[in-house]
Every structure is written in structure tokens, then in C-alpha cells.
Design an enzyme around this catalytic site. Structure first.
Site, PDB file in Angstrom:
ATOM      1  N   SER A  86       0.803  -1.228   0.000  1.00 19.08           N
ATOM      2  CA  SER A  86       0.000   0.000   0.000  1.00 19.08           C
ATOM      3  C   SER A  86       0.829   1.268   0.000  1.00 19.08           C
ATOM      4  O   SER A  86       0.288   2.367   0.012  1.00 19.08           O
ATOM      5  CB  SER A  86      -0.935  -0.006   1.210  1.00 19.08           C
ATOM      6  OG  SER A  86      -0.192  -0.130   2.401  1.00 19.08           O
ATOM      7  N   THR A 205      -1.949   3.637   4.325  1.00 19.17           N
ATOM      8  CA  THR A 205      -1.003   4.710   3.996  1.00 19.17           C
ATOM      9  C   THR A 205      -0.120   4.855   5.207  1.00 19.17           C
ATOM     10  O   THR A 205      -0.599   4.659   6.315  1.00 19.17           O
ATOM     11  CB  THR A 205      -1.796   6.029   3.825  1.00 19.17           C
ATOM     12  OG1 THR A 205      -2.527   5.942   2.612  1.00 19.17           O
ATOM     13  CG2 THR A 205      -0.917   7.258   3.800  1.00 19.17           C
ATOM     14  N   THR A 223       1.882   7.074   0.090  1.00 17.18           N
ATOM     15  CA  THR A 223       0.971   5.976  -0.220  1.00 17.18           C
ATOM     16  C   THR A 223       0.995   5.641  -1.707  1.00 17.18           C
ATOM     17  O   THR A 223       1.380   6.484  -2.529  1.00 17.18           O
ATOM     18  CB  THR A 223      -0.474   6.379   0.163  1.00 17.18           C
ATOM     19  OG1 THR A 223      -1.337   5.253   0.058  1.00 17.18           O
ATOM     20  CG2 THR A 223      -1.011   7.488  -0.727  1.00 17.18           C
ATOM     21  N   ARG A 233      -6.114   9.224 -10.409  1.00 17.90           N
ATOM     22  CA  ARG A 233      -6.824   9.539  -9.158  1.00 17.90           C
ATOM     23  C   ARG A 233      -5.806   9.901  -8.062  1.00 17.90           C
ATOM     24  O   ARG A 233      -4.784   9.266  -7.895  1.00 17.90           O
ATOM     25  CB  ARG A 233      -7.654   8.330  -8.728  1.00 17.90           C
ATOM     26  CG  ARG A 233      -8.406   8.508  -7.393  1.00 17.90           C
ATOM     27  CD  ARG A 233      -7.611   7.971  -6.224  1.00 17.90           C
ATOM     28  NE  ARG A 233      -8.373   8.014  -4.962  1.00 17.90           N
ATOM     29  CZ  ARG A 233      -7.840   7.799  -3.769  1.00 17.90           C
ATOM     30  NH1 ARG A 233      -6.567   7.501  -3.656  1.00 17.90           N
ATOM     31  NH2 ARG A 233      -8.587   7.857  -2.695  1.00 17.90           N
ATOM     32  N   THR A 256      -5.509   8.267   7.307  1.00 19.38           N
ATOM     33  CA  THR A 256      -5.475   7.123   6.400  1.00 19.38           C
ATOM     34  C   THR A 256      -6.917   6.683   6.143  1.00 19.38           C
ATOM     35  O   THR A 256      -7.812   7.004   6.915  1.00 19.38           O
ATOM     36  CB  THR A 256      -4.640   5.969   6.996  1.00 19.38           C
ATOM     37  OG1 THR A 256      -4.614   4.880   6.062  1.00 19.38           O
ATOM     38  CG2 THR A 256      -5.196   5.470   8.313  1.00 19.38           C
ATOM     39  N   GLY A 257      -7.100   5.951   5.071  1.00 19.74           N
ATOM     40  CA  GLY A 257      -8.451   5.493   4.749  1.00 19.74           C
ATOM     41  C   GLY A 257      -8.915   6.064   3.425  1.00 19.74           C
ATOM     42  O   GLY A 257      -8.100   6.536   2.631  1.00 19.74           O
TER      43      GLY A 257
HETATM   44  N1  ASP Z   1      -5.733   7.621   2.054  1.00 22.94           N
HETATM   45  C1  ASP Z   1      -5.243   6.863   0.951  1.00 22.94           C
HETATM   46  C2  ASP Z   1      -5.907   7.300  -0.311  1.00 22.94           C
HETATM   47  O1  ASP Z   1      -7.071   7.637  -0.290  1.00 22.94           O
HETATM   48  C3  ASP Z   1      -5.422   5.415   1.078  1.00 22.94           C
HETATM   49  C4  ASP Z   1      -5.326   4.832   2.450  1.00 22.94           C
HETATM   50  O2  ASP Z   1      -4.896   5.431   3.383  1.00 22.94           O
HETATM   51  O3  ASP Z   1      -5.709   3.697   2.612  1.00 22.94           O
HETATM   52  O4  ASP Z   1      -5.290   7.248  -1.331  1.00 22.94           O
END
Ligand code: ASP
Length: 344
Positions: A86, A205, A223, A233, A256-257
Site C-alpha cells: 500500500s 497509507t 501511499t 486519481r 489514512t483510509g
Molecule cells: N488515504 C489513501 C488514499 O485515499 C489510502 C489509504 O490510506 O488507505 O489514497
């Protein structure tokens, strides 16, 4: 009382006592009367893999080094880890099979740098730092970011590992873009032990924030973004204010997320502003998570977002929408992995 005011009061006092005879001795009359404030360095970062990253950051912080150098060094660990699917090298590609990386960095003087949709460079965080330090800009994207990196001596490398390519080819059979959250953590495996898309860990991330011995903050966030995203994107991670924010008066936060939800509320900046209003780090992170729910009530149940934060006192905290979010802490006093509290 601010240190400027303290210094002023002391120099007035000493002045009125007639302790300063000549102009020369008045140049810095009180600095020597104060021992510098001793801050306890601390670093925190997202997810289980934050632990190894913190250990690296500590090689800088523990020696009294600068938070900025610590966070850059720290996040380079997961960036270079092919087993971490990731972040950086080995990251899962977009739907076209391209590994595109996002990263940003911010220091104690509100300087910041970011790269978005950068391909072929193993350490996007170091490119982001150079954008901050060597250009008049904050963000470079795509091909421009790559040209800048190559011009500054970074090597072009293939970042798609055979393992990640295999996962992508498997994904192509259905080609469904469905970020799956880590509810109940059923399939959760620590980073490096086989995170699989379609399982709970198809997005993660590393966000890292630190305070150094001078009481200065910096942060870094890097990330490969959401697995199988559309080409081009960009999520929250490289966006200053969304994925990361540092305000040396207050503290720092990172996220994160699912980035789209974090961008909508400018999440990390919100957390810092909530701390400015007096909330402790965990309470500020919780409020930001609640803001996501209030903005996207139906969606929020189906996705993961987590925030972590530190304040000027060295207090820290985190909060997530769903169970399963962890963050790692390292200071002179402790080193641990904390399962964040969550709403659902
Ligand atoms: N925040 C990151 C994104 O949207 C992905 C993640 O943290 O899982 O690209």
C-alpha cells in the site's frame, strides 16, 4: 506566558536593577538566563507497519535530530518494502496496472511539498521534500514530478513487483472497484504478511508525525493510494490539510483510509484546528471522524478512515470510523502499537 514576553519582563527587571552596563551586553540580555526547554521527542504513525518506520525515525529523534529528517527517514522504510502493498515499491497498481504514488511533507515553519501520481520513483517522500526545499511550488504532479525527480538524481525503477502484478491480474477478472473495510478485522494480516485486495487491507497509507527535542513538529504522508483506482486519481494523502497538517503552535495530524471522505472535510487540518480550540488529540480525531459521518452518513458505515494527532505537550491520540485501525507510538518512554478506538 509567551517566551518573548518572559524575556521582555526579565530584561526590564534586570535593566531596572542596573545589571546591564554596556550596549554590547544588552544585545541578548536574557537568553543565557534560561535553560532551553527540554521537550521529549515523540513520533507516531499509522498502522502496524508504523512500528518499523518509527524505529527508523527514532535514529534521528533520539539523537536530538530534526523532526523533518526523522519523518522523511521513517516513512522511507515502508516505501522501500516490497511486501507492503500500500506504500511505495510493491504498492498495488491502479486499474491500468500502473503504480502511481502520492506523498507530502510539512515542516515546523509551514513549508510544505507534495508529489501526486508519481511513477517509477521509490521514495516519493524525498521528492516531495525537494519540491518543498528547491522549488517555488508546493505540488508537482505526474510527468512533471517525474522529470523533476530524475533531474535531481532519482533513479527510474519498476515499482510493480511480481506479487502485486499477480494480484492486479486476479482483480482484472472482475474489475470491481470496491474498497473493503476492515470490519471486525477478520482477515487482517499485518503489513508484509500478505495483505490482499478484496480482503480488509486494500488501502493503507503511512502517515507519520513527530515532535523533536526542540519542540518542533514535522509530518510526512506517503501511499500508493487506493488499489485499482482510476489512473490519475489522487486521494487525501498528498494534499496538505487533508492527509497531513502541521502547525507548530498547536501540533500535527495525519490520516489514512478512503481519501475522498478525508478531502471533503479537510480532515487533518480540521483535527489541528480542533486541538487549537482545546481538544485533546484523541477527542479531536474523534470529532473529525464524526464530521465524516455527518457529511456522508450512509457511506461512512461502509468505509474506513482513521486520524492520528500529537499536540504541543506531546500528548497523542487516534480515532477511526471502523475497528481495526492501529497506530504506532515511539518516545523515550514507550514504544507500542495501539488499536485505535472507533465509532462502529
Ligand atoms: N488515504 C489513501 C488514499 O485515499 C489510502 C489509504 O490510506 O488507505 O489514497
Amino acid at each position: 506566558m509567551s517566551s518573548t514576553r518572559r524575556k521582555f519582563l526579565h530584561s526590564s527587571l534586570l535593566g531596572s536593577l542596573g545589571l546591564f552596563a554596556g550596549k554590547k551586553s544588552m544585545a541578548h540580555p536574557v537568553d543565557t538566563l534560561y535553560a532551553p526547554t527540554k521537550n521529549e521527542p515523540i513520533v507516531i504513525s499509522t498502522w502496524d507497519f508504523g512500528k518499523a518506520a518509527n524505529a527508523e525515525a527514532w535514529t534521528v529523534l533520539g539523537k536530538g535530530g530534526r523532526a523533518l529528517d526523522a519523518v522523511e527517514a521513517g516513512v522511507k522504510i515502508p516505501e522501500a518494502d516490497p511486501n507492503n502493498q500500500s506504500v511505495g515499491y510493491g504498492g498495488l497498481p491502479d486499474r491500468d496496472g500502473r503504480v502511481t504514488l502520492d506523498a507530502c511533507i510539512m515542516d515546523e515553519q509551514y513549508n510544505c511539498g507534495s508529489v501526486m501520481c508519481l511513477e517509477y520513483i521509490m521514495h516519493p517522500i524525498s521528492v516531495a521534500r525537494l519540491v518543498m526545499e528547491k522549488t517555488p511550488h508546493v505540488v508537482l504532479v505526474g510527468d512533471g514530478a517525474l522529470q523533476f525527480a530524475l533531474a535531481n538524481g532519482f533513479q527510474k525503477e519498476n515499482l510493480l513487483t511480481p506479487e502485486s502484478e499477480k494480484v492486479w491480474k486476479e482483480w482484472l477478472k472482475t474489475s470491481k472497484y470496491e474498497p473493503v473495510i476492515n470490519i471486525e478485522n477478520k482477515l487482517h494480516k499485518p503489513a508484509g504478511e500478505g495483505n490482499m485486495p478484496g480482503g480488509p487491507n486494500n488501502h493503507d497509507t503511512i502517515g507519520m508525525i513527530a515532535m523533536d527535542a526542540s519542540g518542533n513538529f514535522s509530518g510526512a504522508c506517503t501511499t500508493s493510494g487506493m488499489a485499482f483506482k482510476m489512473h490519475g486519481r489522487v486521494g487525501d494523502s498528498p494534499i496538505i490539510g487533508a492527509g497531513l497538517y502541521v502547525d507548530n503552535e498547536i501540533g500535527a495530524a495525519t490520516s489514512t483510509g478512503v481519501g475522498e471522505e478525508v478531502i471533503r472535510i479537510v480532515g487533518s487540518h480540521l483535527v489541528v484546528e480542533l486541538m487549537r480550540q482545546g481538544l485533546a488529540p484523541e477527542a479531536a480525531c474523534k470529532k473529525a471522524v464524526e464530521r465524516i459521518i455527518s457529511r456522508s452518513p450512509a457511506k461512512a458505515k461502509t468505509l474506513q478512515v482513521g486520524f492520528i494527532a500529537i499536540n504541543k505537550k506531546g500528548e497523542y491520540g487516534g480515532y477511526a470510523l471502523q475497528k481495526g485501525f492501529t497506530y504506532a507510538v515511539k518516545s523515550g518512554k514507550e514504544e507500542k502499537l495501539i488499536p485505535a478506538k472507533s465509532i462502529y
